[in-house]
Design a protein around this motif. Sequence first.
Motif, PDB file in Angstrom:
ATOM      1  N   LYS A  10       0.814  -1.217   0.000  1.00  0.00           N
ATOM      2  CA  LYS A  10       0.000   0.000   0.000  1.00  0.00           C
ATOM      3  C   LYS A  10       0.848   1.268   0.000  1.00  0.00           C
ATOM      4  O   LYS A  10       0.335   2.351  -0.261  1.00  0.00           O
ATOM      5  CB  LYS A  10      -0.927   0.017   1.212  1.00  0.00           C
ATOM      6  CG  LYS A  10      -1.999  -1.040   1.167  1.00  0.00           C
ATOM      7  CD  LYS A  10      -2.864  -0.992   2.406  1.00  0.00           C
ATOM      8  CE  LYS A  10      -3.891  -2.117   2.360  1.00  0.00           C
ATOM      9  NZ  LYS A  10      -4.664  -2.187   3.612  1.00  0.00           N
ATOM     10  N   LEU A  11       2.143   1.143   0.283  1.00  0.00           N
ATOM     11  CA  LEU A  11       3.022   2.300   0.425  1.00  0.00           C
ATOM     12  C   LEU A  11       3.939   2.518  -0.772  1.00  0.00           C
ATOM     13  O   LEU A  11       4.169   3.660  -1.174  1.00  0.00           O
ATOM     14  CB  LEU A  11       3.853   2.152   1.700  1.00  0.00           C
ATOM     15  CG  LEU A  11       3.040   1.960   2.981  1.00  0.00           C
ATOM     16  CD1 LEU A  11       3.930   1.546   4.133  1.00  0.00           C
ATOM     17  CD2 LEU A  11       2.264   3.223   3.306  1.00  0.00           C
ATOM     18  N   ILE A  12       4.518   1.432  -1.293  1.00  0.00           N
ATOM     19  CA  ILE A  12       5.471   1.554  -2.402  1.00  0.00           C
ATOM     20  C   ILE A  12       5.297   0.413  -3.391  1.00  0.00           C
ATOM     21  O   ILE A  12       4.705  -0.618  -3.084  1.00  0.00           O
ATOM     22  CB  ILE A  12       6.948   1.564  -1.925  1.00  0.00           C
ATOM     23  CG1 ILE A  12       7.377   0.189  -1.435  1.00  0.00           C
ATOM     24  CG2 ILE A  12       7.191   2.628  -0.881  1.00  0.00           C
ATOM     25  CD1 ILE A  12       8.880   0.039  -1.266  1.00  0.00           C
ATOM     26  N   GLY A  29      -1.638  13.823  -2.209  1.00  0.00           N
ATOM     27  CA  GLY A  29      -1.445  12.381  -2.103  1.00  0.00           C
ATOM     28  C   GLY A  29      -0.922  11.755  -3.385  1.00  0.00           C
ATOM     29  O   GLY A  29      -0.953  10.539  -3.546  1.00  0.00           O
ATOM     30  N   ARG A  30      -0.425  12.577  -4.303  1.00  0.00           N
ATOM     31  CA  ARG A  30       0.101  12.046  -5.565  1.00  0.00           C
ATOM     32  C   ARG A  30       1.362  11.235  -5.319  1.00  0.00           C
ATOM     33  O   ARG A  30       2.044  11.381  -4.316  1.00  0.00           O
ATOM     34  CB  ARG A  30       0.384  13.191  -6.535  1.00  0.00           C
ATOM     35  CG  ARG A  30      -0.909  13.866  -6.996  1.00  0.00           C
ATOM     36  CD  ARG A  30      -0.678  14.975  -7.950  1.00  0.00           C
ATOM     37  NE  ARG A  30       0.059  14.476  -9.117  1.00  0.00           N
ATOM     38  CZ  ARG A  30       0.697  15.264  -9.962  1.00  0.00           C
ATOM     39  NH1 ARG A  30       0.706  16.557  -9.796  1.00  0.00           N
ATOM     40  NH2 ARG A  30       1.336  14.757 -10.985  1.00  0.00           N
ATOM     41  N   LYS A  31       1.672  10.392  -6.289  1.00  0.00           N
ATOM     42  CA  LYS A  31       2.840   9.513  -6.170  1.00  0.00           C
ATOM     43  C   LYS A  31       4.112  10.215  -6.642  1.00  0.00           C
ATOM     44  O   LYS A  31       4.066  11.247  -7.310  1.00  0.00           O
ATOM     45  CB  LYS A  31       2.625   8.240  -6.975  1.00  0.00           C
ATOM     46  CG  LYS A  31       2.605   8.473  -8.473  1.00  0.00           C
ATOM     47  CD  LYS A  31       2.355   7.201  -9.229  1.00  0.00           C
ATOM     48  CE  LYS A  31       2.310   7.494 -10.722  1.00  0.00           C
ATOM     49  NZ  LYS A  31       2.025   6.310 -11.505  1.00  0.00           N
ATOM     50  N   PRO A  67       6.835  10.122   2.860  1.00  0.00           N
ATOM     51  CA  PRO A  67       5.496   9.917   2.307  1.00  0.00           C
ATOM     52  C   PRO A  67       4.559   9.467   3.437  1.00  0.00           C
ATOM     53  O   PRO A  67       5.017   8.951   4.448  1.00  0.00           O
ATOM     54  CB  PRO A  67       5.672   8.779   1.299  1.00  0.00           C
ATOM     55  CG  PRO A  67       7.136   8.644   1.079  1.00  0.00           C
ATOM     56  CD  PRO A  67       7.810   9.196   2.288  1.00  0.00           C
ATOM     57  N   MET A  68       3.268   9.650   3.252  1.00  0.00           N
ATOM     58  CA  MET A  68       2.319   9.315   4.310  1.00  0.00           C
ATOM     59  C   MET A  68       2.321   7.824   4.645  1.00  0.00           C
ATOM     60  O   MET A  68       2.249   6.971   3.768  1.00  0.00           O
ATOM     61  CB  MET A  68       0.906   9.713   3.925  1.00  0.00           C
ATOM     62  CG  MET A  68      -0.087   9.459   5.054  1.00  0.00           C
ATOM     63  SD  MET A  68      -1.795   9.809   4.642  1.00  0.00           S
ATOM     64  CE  MET A  68      -1.708  11.560   4.379  1.00  0.00           C
ATOM     65  N   ASP A  69       2.436   7.543   5.949  1.00  0.00           N
ATOM     66  CA  ASP A  69       2.261   6.195   6.490  1.00  0.00           C
ATOM     67  C   ASP A  69       1.812   6.358   7.933  1.00  0.00           C
ATOM     68  O   ASP A  69       2.621   6.624   8.825  1.00  0.00           O
ATOM     69  CB  ASP A  69       3.554   5.383   6.431  1.00  0.00           C
ATOM     70  CG  ASP A  69       3.394   3.976   7.002  1.00  0.00           C
ATOM     71  OD1 ASP A  69       2.252   3.591   7.350  1.00  0.00           O
ATOM     72  OD2 ASP A  69       4.395   3.262   7.114  1.00  0.00           O
TER      73      ASP A  69
END
Length: 113
Positions: A10-12, A29-31, A67-69
């Motif tokens: 879900k993260l990478i 929230g873009r990659k 990044p969001m986690d």
Amino acid sequence: MISDDTYSDKLITIADKEIIFRNYYFPTGRKKVVRFDDIEKITVGEPSLRRGKWRLHGTGGFKTWFPMDVNRPVRDRIFIMLLKNQRMDIGFTVENGDTVEEILFSKGLIEKL
């Protein structure tokens, strides 16, 4: 373009020649896509206050961007990626640290502490 997913959660996503970070940019929230050729090295360490254990998204010191986690405080390790010719590093966590560490080490990107 992604040719072969080696690992994905879900993260990478780790593909043949790049890593894709989901929920990288705030607030959209873009990659973010980072090619292996742009990585100087990646260090791996135990989560701590100094390494960003409680940094759920963004930066606290303008040196490392996370990044969001929202589950970062309970992850077993934190990866810090130094990029060539860039001031900002990327700190990230994953759902399966053992697998990701093995993959990145096999690609010559991990520097053991």
